[in-house]
Design a protein around this motif. Structure first.
Motif, PDB file in Angstrom:
ATOM      1  N   LYS B  19      31.810  34.716  56.929  1.00 31.97           N
ATOM      2  CA  LYS B  19      32.815  35.653  56.435  1.00 31.97           C
ATOM      3  C   LYS B  19      32.712  35.789  54.922  1.00 31.97           C
ATOM      4  O   LYS B  19      32.191  34.898  54.242  1.00 31.97           O
ATOM      5  N   SER B  20      33.259  36.898  54.435  1.00 36.18           N
ATOM      6  CA  SER B  20      33.280  37.136  52.987  1.00 36.18           C
ATOM      7  C   SER B  20      34.685  37.464  52.510  1.00 36.18           C
ATOM      8  O   SER B  20      35.463  38.085  53.238  1.00 36.18           O
ATOM      9  N   ILE B  21      34.968  37.036  51.302  1.00 39.52           N
ATOM     10  CA  ILE B  21      36.219  37.398  50.637  1.00 39.52           C
ATOM     11  C   ILE B  21      35.824  38.136  49.354  1.00 39.52           C
ATOM     12  O   ILE B  21      34.921  37.689  48.632  1.00 39.52           O
ATOM     13  N   LYS B  22      36.520  39.234  49.111  1.00 42.90           N
ATOM     14  CA  LYS B  22      36.173  40.035  47.937  1.00 42.90           C
ATOM     15  C   LYS B  22      37.233  39.900  46.857  1.00 42.90           C
ATOM     16  O   LYS B  22      38.419  39.728  47.149  1.00 42.90           O
ATOM     17  N   CYS B  23      36.802  39.996  45.622  1.00 45.68           N
ATOM     18  CA  CYS B  23      37.723  39.930  44.493  1.00 45.68           C
ATOM     19  C   CYS B  23      37.295  40.933  43.436  1.00 45.68           C
ATOM     20  O   CYS B  23      36.109  41.043  43.101  1.00 45.68           O
ATOM     21  N   GLU B  24      38.299  41.626  42.916  1.00 42.14           N
ATOM     22  CA  GLU B  24      38.042  42.608  41.870  1.00 42.14           C
ATOM     23  C   GLU B  24      39.120  42.484  40.802  1.00 42.14           C
ATOM     24  O   GLU B  24      40.289  42.280  41.118  1.00 42.14           O
ATOM     25  N   GLN B  25      38.719  42.599  39.549  1.00 45.14           N
ATOM     26  CA  GLN B  25      39.714  42.591  38.468  1.00 45.14           C
ATOM     27  C   GLN B  25      39.517  43.828  37.597  1.00 45.14           C
ATOM     28  O   GLN B  25      38.383  44.238  37.340  1.00 45.14           O
ATOM     29  N   ASN B  26      40.652  44.383  37.169  1.00 41.50           N
ATOM     30  CA  ASN B  26      40.597  45.593  36.332  1.00 41.50           C
ATOM     31  C   ASN B  26      41.127  45.326  34.932  1.00 41.50           C
ATOM     32  O   ASN B  26      41.653  46.220  34.273  1.00 41.50           O
ATOM     33  N   LEU B  27      40.986  44.067  34.516  1.00 40.53           N
ATOM     34  CA  LEU B  27      41.505  43.663  33.208  1.00 40.53           C
ATOM     35  C   LEU B  27      40.451  43.727  32.113  1.00 40.53           C
ATOM     36  O   LEU B  27      40.754  43.427  30.962  1.00 40.53           O
ATOM     37  N   GLY B  28      39.222  44.034  32.477  1.00 40.55           N
ATOM     38  CA  GLY B  28      38.152  44.026  31.486  1.00 40.55           C
ATOM     39  C   GLY B  28      37.687  42.628  31.125  1.00 40.55           C
ATOM     40  O   GLY B  28      36.998  42.435  30.119  1.00 40.55           O
TER      41      GLY B  28
END
Lengths: 111, 115
Positions: B19-28
């Protein structure tokens, strides 16, 4: 080895009581210090932080913490807790490129 | 807008699956982390990436493989899931590798249950 120790694993107190949670760390160099709070079922939120300057720092929701360099401590305090302060509290220390957490203290405030 | 977002929030899967878990940040931010929180609430760092490069790799089974396609994303892939992998996985991000004079922002967590 670098470590972060929180003195109490569980604390139960009544509303309006004062709260103090202990935190000690074992880093030899410059550190940044944090307290995070995790409300039931939620993610970690920053309560307060110390980078430099006045060793007494004030955070959100009436919390404050005091950095005592000679004791390698960063204890969290709140003069009068509320039921809504029931949560898990984590001390964290950044040093040598890694943010390391203590084991956490579960605080339960009874009405 | 959510600063650090993880998907999925809940994941229930059988032993042996991948399985995979995704993470994204939009803070630069340029540094991202994965932490594992066990049933006793203990938080332990697993990995840290800075500008897509691995900088911290704690003692984690090699069944766990992080992947950072760009500095705004850090995904966690887990092979051959075991019961002991059940935990809440938190993604976090910060500005700079040293984390000095900055703070880490955490995602909402992914509760992984292996059955």
């Amino acid at each position: 080895a670098q470590s972060v120790s929180q003195h109490n694993h569980h604390v139960i107190l009544s509303e309006a009581a004062s709260l103090e949670l202990g935190c000690n760390y074992s880093y030899g160099g410059t550190v940044n210090l944090f307290w995070y709070v995790q409300y039931p079922g939620q993610h970690l939120q920053l309560l307060l932080k110390y980078f430099s300057g006045d060793p007494l720092v004030k955070g959100i929701k009436g919390f404050e913490a005091e950095f005592i360099k000679s004791k390698f401590s960063f204890n969290l305090r709140k003069p009068s807790v509320q039921w809504s302060d029931t949560a898990e509290y984590f001390c964290a220390v950044h040093g040598w490129g890694k943010l390391q957490f203590g084991a956490g203290t579960q605080v339960v405030v009874t009405p | 807008d959510t600063a650090v977002s993880q998907t999925p929030k809940y994941l229930v899967t059988q032993m042996g699956n991948d399985k995979s878990i995704k993470c994204e940040q939009n803070l630069g931010h340029d540094t991202m982390y994965w932490y594992k929180q066990d049933s006793k609430k203990f938080l332990k760092i697993m990995f840290s990436y800075n500008n897509k490069e691995l900088i911290i790799n704690e003692t984690v089974p090699n069944r766990f493989s992080p992947k950072s396609p760009d500095k705004a994303h850090l995904n966690l892939h887990i092979n051959s899931l075991e019961l002991g992998d059940s935990a809440v996985y938190f993604c976090a991000s910060s500005l700079g590798t040293a984390l000095m004079n900055t703070e880490a922002f955490f995602g909402q967590g992914t509760r992984l249950t292996v059955v």
